[in-house]
Design a protein around this motif. Structure first.
Motif, mmCIF file in Angstrom:
data_model
loop_
_atom_site.group_PDB
_atom_site.id
_atom_site.type_symbol
_atom_site.label_atom_id
_atom_site.label_comp_id
_atom_site.label_asym_id
_atom_site.label_seq_id
_atom_site.Cartn_x
_atom_site.Cartn_y
_atom_site.Cartn_z
ATOM 1 N N ALA A 123 0.781 7.585 0.429
ATOM 2 C CA ALA A 123 1.907 7.721 1.350
ATOM 3 C C ALA A 123 2.124 9.192 1.694
ATOM 4 O O ALA A 123 2.113 10.061 0.820
ATOM 5 C CB ALA A 123 3.167 7.133 0.723
ATOM 6 N N GLY A 144 0.981 -1.284 2.774
ATOM 7 C CA GLY A 144 1.636 -0.108 3.315
ATOM 8 C C GLY A 144 1.584 -0.088 4.831
ATOM 9 O O GLY A 144 1.557 -1.141 5.483
ATOM 10 N N ALA A 149 -0.375 8.000 6.666
ATOM 11 C CA ALA A 149 0.227 6.914 5.897
ATOM 12 C C ALA A 149 1.734 7.150 5.803
ATOM 13 O O ALA A 149 2.185 8.244 5.479
ATOM 14 C CB ALA A 149 -0.384 6.848 4.505
ATOM 15 N N ASN A 150 2.511 6.121 6.106
ATOM 16 C CA ASN A 150 3.958 6.247 6.113
ATOM 17 C C ASN A 150 4.520 6.212 4.698
ATOM 18 O O ASN A 150 3.837 5.844 3.732
ATOM 19 C CB ASN A 150 4.575 5.119 6.951
ATOM 20 C CG ASN A 150 4.160 5.195 8.404
ATOM 21 O OD1 ASN A 150 4.139 6.272 8.988
ATOM 22 N ND2 ASN A 150 3.820 4.057 8.986
ATOM 23 N N ASP A 203 1.488 3.050 -0.913
ATOM 24 C CA ASP A 203 0.271 3.691 -0.417
ATOM 25 C C ASP A 203 -0.451 2.734 0.528
ATOM 26 O O ASP A 203 -0.410 1.514 0.359
ATOM 27 C CB ASP A 203 -0.643 4.077 -1.573
ATOM 28 C CG ASP A 203 -0.038 5.161 -2.448
ATOM 29 O OD1 ASP A 203 0.841 5.891 -1.962
ATOM 30 O OD2 ASP A 203 -0.440 5.259 -3.623
ATOM 31 N N CYS A 204 -1.110 3.293 1.534
ATOM 32 C CA CYS A 204 -1.743 2.486 2.583
ATOM 33 C C CYS A 204 -3.174 2.119 2.180
ATOM 34 O O CYS A 204 -3.953 2.987 1.771
ATOM 35 C CB CYS A 204 -1.748 3.263 3.897
ATOM 36 S SG CYS A 204 -2.372 2.318 5.308
#
Length: 211
Positions: free
Chosen positions: A132, A152, A179-180, A184-185
């Motif tokens: 993130a 994510g 990644a927002n 975590d993406c």
């Protein structure tokens, strides 16, 4: 079941239904369809139409060369039939490729990791893990890239992509995915040509990481 906002195009669903997508893209489509009910319904419609066409098409004799080429396709990787996942991050088509095991991650730097599922003349497909708040280096594309979010979310110049969403990128897109905040993406990404990084260090490391 997730509610996607960015879908696989109808044309790509038709190509998948007819078996005309390269394996890397077919895997992303299968994974997306396993998560998205709308696209699953659309795919079933294409398959129904395709079946009706086959039933009404006249038999045509083909050359021995064409017959051998068709039989050779039986050696190509097979993408699992899309099914709705019941739990976990990875859709069933991805778990089929992973043989039920967790991904074998390799570090790319800055907390970003990848797990290559396949890489051959048809293209490559990999899982990407992006912490993130972390950005993927700015890049453009030498061909087509499909990116499906499994966990994510990320944002770039084209918008916000959450779980189940697919971003379709081509030669016209230069972007910096980030990644927002939140989980975590994790993404499933397929390409048919190497990425084109704008910064020197990613370009230098690109052959090593097979991106």
């Amino acid at each position: 079941m997730v509610v996607a906002r960015h879908y696989i195009s109808d044309g790509m669903l038709a190509a998948y239904a007819s078996g005309n997508l390269p394996h890397p893209f077919a895997l992303v489509v299968a994974a997306h369809v396993s998560m998205c009910e709308d696209c699953r319904v659309a795919l079933e419609a294409h398959q129904t139409v395709g079946g009706a066409v086959l039933e009404t098409t006249e038999v045509v004799n083909v050359s021995s060369e064409l017959k051998n080429n068709i039989l050779a396709l039986l050696d190509d990787p097979v993408v699992a039939t899309p099914v709705f996942r019941s739990s976990g991050v990875y859709p069933e088509p991805v778990m089929e490729v992973l043989k039920g095991q967790q991904p074998q991650w390799k570090k790319l730097g800055a907390g970003v990791k990848q797990s290559i599922l396949s890489n051959d003349e048809q293209g490559s497909v990999r899982l990407l893990y992006i912490p993130a708040g972390q950005a993927v280096p700015d890049h453009s594309h030498g061909g087509l890239e499909l990116t499906l979010v499994l966990q994510g979310s990320f944002s770039d110049e084209t918008g916000h992509y959450g779980v189940g969403d697919v971003e379709v990128a081509d030669e016209n897109l230069d972007h910096t995915p980030i990644a927002n905040a939140g989980p975590d993406c994790i993404c499933l990404a397929a390409t048919d040509a190497p990425l084109q990084f704008s910064q020197f260090l990613p370009r230098l490391l690109q052959p090593l990481f097979k991106i």
